[in-house]
Design a protein around this motif. Sequence first.
Motif, PDB file in Angstrom:
ATOM      1  N   ASN A  33      30.848  40.367 -63.750  1.00  6.53           N
ATOM      2  CA  ASN A  33      31.402  38.960 -63.336  1.00  6.53           C
ATOM      3  C   ASN A  33      30.666  37.906 -63.650  1.00  6.53           C
ATOM      4  O   ASN A  33      30.855  36.780 -63.223  1.00  6.53           O
ATOM      5  CB  ASN A  33      31.566  39.172 -61.814  1.00  6.53           C
ATOM      6  CG  ASN A  33      32.675  38.336 -61.441  1.00  6.53           C
ATOM      7  OD1 ASN A  33      33.661  38.269 -61.852  1.00  6.53           O
ATOM      8  ND2 ASN A  33      32.543  37.596 -59.976  1.00  6.53           N
ATOM      9  N   GLY A  35      30.795  36.537 -66.450  1.00  8.35           N
ATOM     10  CA  GLY A  35      31.417  35.477 -67.385  1.00  8.35           C
ATOM     11  C   GLY A  35      31.640  36.071 -68.960  1.00  8.35           C
ATOM     12  O   GLY A  35      31.568  35.476 -69.848  1.00  8.35           O
ATOM     13  N   LYS A  36      31.261  37.415 -69.165  1.00 12.24           N
ATOM     14  CA  LYS A  36      31.208  37.779 -70.468  1.00 12.24           C
ATOM     15  C   LYS A  36      32.266  37.790 -71.293  1.00 12.24           C
ATOM     16  O   LYS A  36      32.468  37.354 -72.187  1.00 12.24           O
ATOM     17  CB  LYS A  36      30.711  39.669 -70.380  1.00 12.24           C
ATOM     18  CG  LYS A  36      29.293  39.686 -70.262  1.00 12.24           C
ATOM     19  CD  LYS A  36      28.982  41.200 -70.288  1.00 12.24           C
ATOM     20  CE  LYS A  36      29.982  41.751 -69.496  1.00 12.24           C
ATOM     21  NZ  LYS A  36      29.858  41.488 -67.980  1.00 12.24           N
ATOM     22  N   SER A  37      33.292  38.333 -70.699  1.00 13.93           N
ATOM     23  CA  SER A  37      34.634  38.152 -71.231  1.00 13.93           C
ATOM     24  C   SER A  37      35.057  36.669 -71.651  1.00 13.93           C
ATOM     25  O   SER A  37      35.670  36.447 -72.889  1.00 13.93           O
ATOM     26  CB  SER A  37      35.717  38.915 -70.483  1.00 13.93           C
ATOM     27  OG  SER A  37      35.393  40.436 -70.521  1.00 13.93           O
ATOM     28  N   SER A  38      34.808  35.975 -70.695  1.00 17.56           N
ATOM     29  CA  SER A  38      35.078  34.582 -70.783  1.00 17.56           C
ATOM     30  C   SER A  38      34.397  33.913 -71.852  1.00 17.56           C
ATOM     31  O   SER A  38      35.020  32.959 -72.640  1.00 17.56           O
ATOM     32  CB  SER A  38      34.941  33.450 -69.463  1.00 17.56           C
ATOM     33  OG  SER A  38      35.635  34.338 -68.381  1.00 17.56           O
ATOM     34  N   SER A  53      38.683  38.903 -65.402  1.00 16.74           N
ATOM     35  CA  SER A  53      38.984  39.265 -64.253  1.00 16.74           C
ATOM     36  C   SER A  53      38.382  38.691 -63.245  1.00 16.74           C
ATOM     37  O   SER A  53      37.242  38.309 -63.454  1.00 16.74           O
ATOM     38  CB  SER A  53      39.359  40.603 -63.914  1.00 16.74           C
ATOM     39  OG  SER A  53      38.287  41.270 -63.985  1.00 16.74           O
ATOM     40  N   THR A  59      35.510  46.182 -66.390  1.00 19.17           N
ATOM     41  CA  THR A  59      35.334  46.559 -67.668  1.00 19.17           C
ATOM     42  C   THR A  59      34.351  47.638 -67.569  1.00 19.17           C
ATOM     43  O   THR A  59      33.118  47.398 -67.623  1.00 19.17           O
ATOM     44  CB  THR A  59      34.967  45.448 -68.789  1.00 19.17           C
ATOM     45  OG1 THR A  59      35.527  44.285 -68.130  1.00 19.17           O
ATOM     46  CG2 THR A  59      35.085  45.804 -70.081  1.00 19.17           C
ATOM     47  N   LYS A 143      28.347  29.431 -66.870  1.00 17.58           N
ATOM     48  CA  LYS A 143      28.837  28.641 -65.527  1.00 17.58           C
ATOM     49  C   LYS A 143      28.100  27.431 -65.290  1.00 17.58           C
ATOM     50  O   LYS A 143      28.032  27.178 -64.177  1.00 17.58           O
ATOM     51  CB  LYS A 143      28.924  29.728 -64.264  1.00 17.58           C
ATOM     52  CG  LYS A 143      29.688  30.883 -64.814  1.00 17.58           C
ATOM     53  CD  LYS A 143      30.015  31.666 -63.480  1.00 17.58           C
ATOM     54  CE  LYS A 143      30.792  33.063 -63.858  1.00 17.58           C
ATOM     55  NZ  LYS A 143      31.098  33.688 -62.843  1.00 17.58           N
ATOM     56  N   ASP A 145      28.967  24.561 -65.803  1.00 10.37           N
ATOM     57  CA  ASP A 145      29.832  23.380 -65.299  1.00 10.37           C
ATOM     58  C   ASP A 145      29.749  23.441 -63.854  1.00 10.37           C
ATOM     59  O   ASP A 145      30.360  22.359 -63.119  1.00 10.37           O
ATOM     60  CB  ASP A 145      31.085  23.573 -65.515  1.00 10.37           C
ATOM     61  CG  ASP A 145      31.831  24.981 -65.603  1.00 10.37           C
ATOM     62  OD1 ASP A 145      32.256  25.241 -64.492  1.00 10.37           O
ATOM     63  OD2 ASP A 145      31.390  26.234 -66.379  1.00 10.37           O
ATOM     64  N   LYS A 146      29.333  24.388 -63.191  1.00  7.29           N
ATOM     65  CA  LYS A 146      29.150  24.440 -61.807  1.00  7.29           C
ATOM     66  C   LYS A 146      27.990  23.902 -61.063  1.00  7.29           C
ATOM     67  O   LYS A 146      27.714  23.793 -60.028  1.00  7.29           O
ATOM     68  CB  LYS A 146      29.253  25.712 -61.080  1.00  7.29           C
ATOM     69  CG  LYS A 146      30.472  26.499 -61.478  1.00  7.29           C
ATOM     70  CD  LYS A 146      30.963  27.670 -60.378  1.00  7.29           C
ATOM     71  CE  LYS A 146      32.248  28.278 -60.794  1.00  7.29           C
ATOM     72  NZ  LYS A 146      32.822  29.308 -59.641  1.00  7.29           N
ATOM     73  N   SER A 172      32.173  28.466 -70.343  1.00  4.78           N
ATOM     74  CA  SER A 172      33.179  28.720 -71.107  1.00  4.78           C
ATOM     75  C   SER A 172      34.330  27.832 -70.970  1.00  4.78           C
ATOM     76  O   SER A 172      35.333  27.589 -71.467  1.00  4.78           O
ATOM     77  CB  SER A 172      33.596  30.236 -70.704  1.00  4.78           C
ATOM     78  OG  SER A 172      32.642  31.030 -70.849  1.00  4.78           O
TER      79      SER A 172
HETATM   80  P1  GTP Z   1      33.444  41.833 -65.781  1.00  3.24           P
HETATM   81  O1  GTP Z   1      33.959  42.440 -67.218  1.00  3.24           O
HETATM   82  O2  GTP Z   1      34.310  42.323 -64.812  1.00  3.24           O
HETATM   83  O3  GTP Z   1      32.139  42.564 -65.491  1.00  3.24           O
HETATM   84  O4  GTP Z   1      33.136  40.171 -65.808  1.00  3.24           O
HETATM   85  P2  GTP Z   1      32.792  39.667 -67.051  1.00  3.24           P
HETATM   86  O5  GTP Z   1      31.428  39.486 -66.979  1.00  3.24           O
HETATM   87  O6  GTP Z   1      33.559  39.861 -68.156  1.00  3.24           O
HETATM   88  O7  GTP Z   1      33.370  38.204 -66.416  1.00  3.24           O
HETATM   89  P3  GTP Z   1      34.733  37.196 -66.691  1.00  3.24           P
HETATM   90  O8  GTP Z   1      34.714  36.564 -67.816  1.00  3.24           O
HETATM   91  O9  GTP Z   1      35.745  38.167 -66.262  1.00  3.24           O
HETATM   92  O10 GTP Z   1      34.661  36.079 -65.651  1.00  3.24           O
HETATM   93  C1  GTP Z   1      34.565  36.413 -64.233  1.00  3.24           C
HETATM   94  C2  GTP Z   1      34.876  35.171 -63.412  1.00  3.24           C
HETATM   95  O11 GTP Z   1      34.030  33.899 -63.570  1.00  3.24           O
HETATM   96  C3  GTP Z   1      36.252  34.779 -63.775  1.00  3.24           C
HETATM   97  O12 GTP Z   1      37.002  34.103 -62.690  1.00  3.24           O
HETATM   98  C4  GTP Z   1      36.263  33.470 -64.670  1.00  3.24           C
HETATM   99  O13 GTP Z   1      37.245  32.474 -64.867  1.00  3.24           O
HETATM  100  C5  GTP Z   1      34.880  33.022 -64.267  1.00  3.24           C
HETATM  101  N1  GTP Z   1      33.994  32.227 -65.114  1.00  3.24           N
HETATM  102  C6  GTP Z   1      33.626  32.696 -66.362  1.00  3.24           C
HETATM  103  N2  GTP Z   1      32.842  32.050 -67.161  1.00  3.24           N
HETATM  104  C7  GTP Z   1      32.918  30.908 -66.611  1.00  3.24           C
HETATM  105  C8  GTP Z   1      32.362  29.443 -66.698  1.00  3.24           C
HETATM  106  O14 GTP Z   1      31.723  29.178 -67.984  1.00  3.24           O
HETATM  107  N3  GTP Z   1      32.583  28.495 -65.581  1.00  3.24           N
HETATM  108  C9  GTP Z   1      33.296  28.799 -64.452  1.00  3.24           C
HETATM  109  N4  GTP Z   1      33.434  27.626 -63.586  1.00  3.24           N
HETATM  110  N5  GTP Z   1      33.804  29.792 -64.165  1.00  3.24           N
HETATM  111  C10 GTP Z   1      33.650  30.884 -65.561  1.00  3.24           C
END
Ligand code: GTP
Length: 194
Positions: A33, A35-38, A53, A59, A143, A145-146, A172
Amino acid sequence: MRITSATFVKSAFVENDWPRDSKPEIAFLGRSNVGKSSLINSLLGVRGLARTSSTPGRTQALNFFLINDKFRFVDLPGYGYARAPKEVKAKWSEAAKDYLAMRKQLALSIHIVDSRHEPTKQDLQLHDWLRHYDRRYLTVATKSDKLSNNELRRNLDYARAALGNGVLAYSSIERRGVDDVWRAIETVLKQSAG
Ligand code: GTP
Ligand code: MG
């Protein structure tokens, strides 16, 4: 880098199923979670290629994407999802460790951490593995931006103290850091081509 094509290749757990050709790979690693996929989608300028997600731990496999027919992005499973079943957690560390230990095609690992929090124990462990396996890596604090500028500066200082000087601020949503990450990727791709 101009992206002319970005396609999903396959999901795979075990080495036998990893792509066999010698195209260089850029791996994305980090906590569930984080933010890898993002980050992958924001680098490529697409939505939804790497699934994002709000349910952490979705994943579970290694996901391979082919970019410009020349190199691959590899989205590794997220670690540290507290509610994942034990077998799933074990599978994560096995698959990821195998990949880091063995993968000849791995040219650069991008370690993604959350800019809002101090590095976790598992962030530190991954950092140790990257060094142990003598991998080239880049640490990206996403993240951003937060956070306010002051909070971000303070947290980057913490992260750099724990994980080394090369920690980049990323978002992202705002696409902050996209050019820096691409510059690092292009550098290793040039070297692996030469
Ligand atoms: P898994 O594959 O489930 O382990 O998650 P992940 O690491 O791929 O994270 P994913 O990209 O799915 O993002 C997780 C959550 O964080 C989502 O709700 C995104 O919208 C949010 N998110 C990701 N990157 C950013 C960012 O740069 N800024 C903000 N504000 N939210 C983000
Ligand atoms: Mg993901």
